[in-house]
Motif scaffolding. Structure first.
Motif, short mmCIF file in Angstrom:
data_model
loop_
_atom_site.label_atom_id
_atom_site.label_comp_id
_atom_site.label_asym_id
_atom_site.label_seq_id
_atom_site.Cartn_x
_atom_site.Cartn_y
_atom_site.Cartn_z
N LYS A 135 1.23 -1.51 -0.08
CA LYS A 135 -0.09 0.35 -0.05
C LYS A 135 0.62 1.12 -0.49
O LYS A 135 0.77 1.90 -0.85
CB LYS A 135 -0.90 -0.29 1.00
CG LYS A 135 -1.85 -0.58 1.32
CD LYS A 135 -2.16 -0.64 2.18
CE LYS A 135 -4.24 -2.34 1.96
NZ LYS A 135 -4.86 -2.35 3.28
N ARG A 136 1.95 1.07 0.17
CA ARG A 136 3.15 2.76 0.78
C ARG A 136 4.40 2.04 0.06
O ARG A 136 4.73 0.75 0.97
CB ARG A 136 2.68 3.57 2.31
CG ARG A 136 2.10 4.16 2.33
CD ARG A 136 1.52 4.09 3.76
NE ARG A 136 1.43 3.56 4.94
CZ ARG A 136 -0.30 2.94 5.06
NH1 ARG A 136 -0.61 3.60 4.54
NH2 ARG A 136 0.05 2.27 5.96
N ILE A 137 5.14 2.71 -0.02
CA ILE A 137 5.86 1.86 -0.46
C ILE A 137 7.60 3.81 -0.18
O ILE A 137 7.06 5.02 -0.56
CB ILE A 137 7.06 1.95 -1.77
CG1 ILE A 137 6.18 0.27 -2.23
CG2 ILE A 137 8.66 2.18 -2.29
CD1 ILE A 137 6.32 -0.09 -3.55
N LEU A 138 8.13 3.51 0.56
CA LEU A 138 9.74 5.03 1.13
C LEU A 138 11.05 4.49 0.42
O LEU A 138 11.51 3.10 1.27
CB LEU A 138 9.23 5.24 2.60
CG LEU A 138 9.89 5.91 3.10
CD1 LEU A 138 10.27 7.43 2.07
CD2 LEU A 138 10.56 5.84 4.46
N GLU A 139 11.48 5.13 -0.40
CA GLU A 139 12.84 4.79 -0.97
C GLU A 139 13.32 5.63 -0.11
O GLU A 139 13.30 6.96 0.17
CB GLU A 139 12.51 5.15 -2.46
CG GLU A 139 14.06 4.77 -2.42
CD GLU A 139 13.72 5.01 -4.20
OE1 GLU A 139 14.35 4.24 -5.39
OE2 GLU A 139 13.21 5.79 -4.91
N CYS A 140 14.31 5.56 -0.10
CA CYS A 140 15.54 6.06 0.31
C CYS A 140 16.91 6.82 0.23
O CYS A 140 17.54 5.45 -0.28
CB CYS A 140 16.13 5.87 2.28
SG CYS A 140 14.79 5.89 3.34
N GLY A 141 16.81 7.61 -0.98
CA GLY A 141 17.98 7.35 -2.07
C GLY A 141 16.96 7.43 -3.44
O GLY A 141 16.77 6.14 -3.81
N SER A 142 16.71 8.10 -3.44
CA SER A 142 16.56 8.25 -4.65
C SER A 142 17.33 8.10 -6.37
O SER A 142 18.48 8.00 -6.22
CB SER A 142 15.75 9.71 -5.56
OG SER A 142 14.83 9.75 -4.62
N GLY A 143 17.31 7.67 -7.42
CA GLY A 143 17.84 6.89 -8.25
C GLY A 143 17.07 5.89 -10.02
O GLY A 143 15.74 6.17 -9.84
N ALA A 144 17.59 5.97 -10.28
CA ALA A 144 17.34 4.64 -11.34
C ALA A 144 15.81 3.92 -10.64
O ALA A 144 15.21 3.11 -11.43
CB ALA A 144 18.23 3.68 -12.27
N SER A 145 16.23 3.24 -8.98
CA SER A 145 15.65 2.10 -8.79
C SER A 145 13.95 3.01 -8.73
O SER A 145 12.97 2.61 -8.36
CB SER A 145 15.78 1.58 -7.32
OG SER A 145 16.30 3.01 -6.40
N SER A 146 13.78 4.74 -8.56
CA SER A 146 12.80 5.17 -8.59
C SER A 146 11.90 5.31 -9.30
O SER A 146 10.89 5.00 -9.35
CB SER A 146 13.12 6.94 -7.91
OG SER A 146 13.90 6.95 -7.47
#
Length: 109
Positions: free
Chosen positions: A46-57
């Motif tokens: 339901k929710r995703i929090l990514e720490c550190g943006s880049g290609a994975s974003s």
């Protein structure tokens, strides 16, 4: 930074997966992205929090779009501590069809 631009410029292929066809970047170094997309499609968070943006974003935004297309709501926030990196490399690389599926936030991690 070139990896992110390659992804955004469409240098990817369609990979068959038991879950669904997933668009993933071309090159073996992106196998983590393939796994990431497939896990998101399988787990349907339901929710995703990514720490550190880049290609994975971009890969995560693609998976969130796929879930949305299937009627599953998922919010995705990507936190980046370096404003300059986010503004110069990540934001320009995000394809327009994925912009609505990710909320970028500048924050200390």
């Amino acid at each position: 930074k070139q990896d992110i631009r390659d992804f955004a410029e469409g240098k990817y292929y369609v990979k068959q997966s038991p879950l669904k066809k997933s668009i993933v970047p071309d090159a073996g170094k992106y196998t983590d992205g393939v796994f990431l997309i497939e896990e998101i499609l399988k787990r349907k968070p339901k929710r995703i929090l990514e720490c550190g943006s880049g290609a994975s974003s971009i890969a995560i935004a693609h998976a969130v779009k796929c879930l949305s297309d299937q009627g599953h709501e998922c919010s995705f926030t990507s936190m980046e501590q370096h404003r300059e990196f986010l503004e110069q490399y990540v934001l320009p690389a995000v394809p327009s069809q994925y912009e609505r599926y990710v909320n970028f936030v500048v924050s200390d991690i």
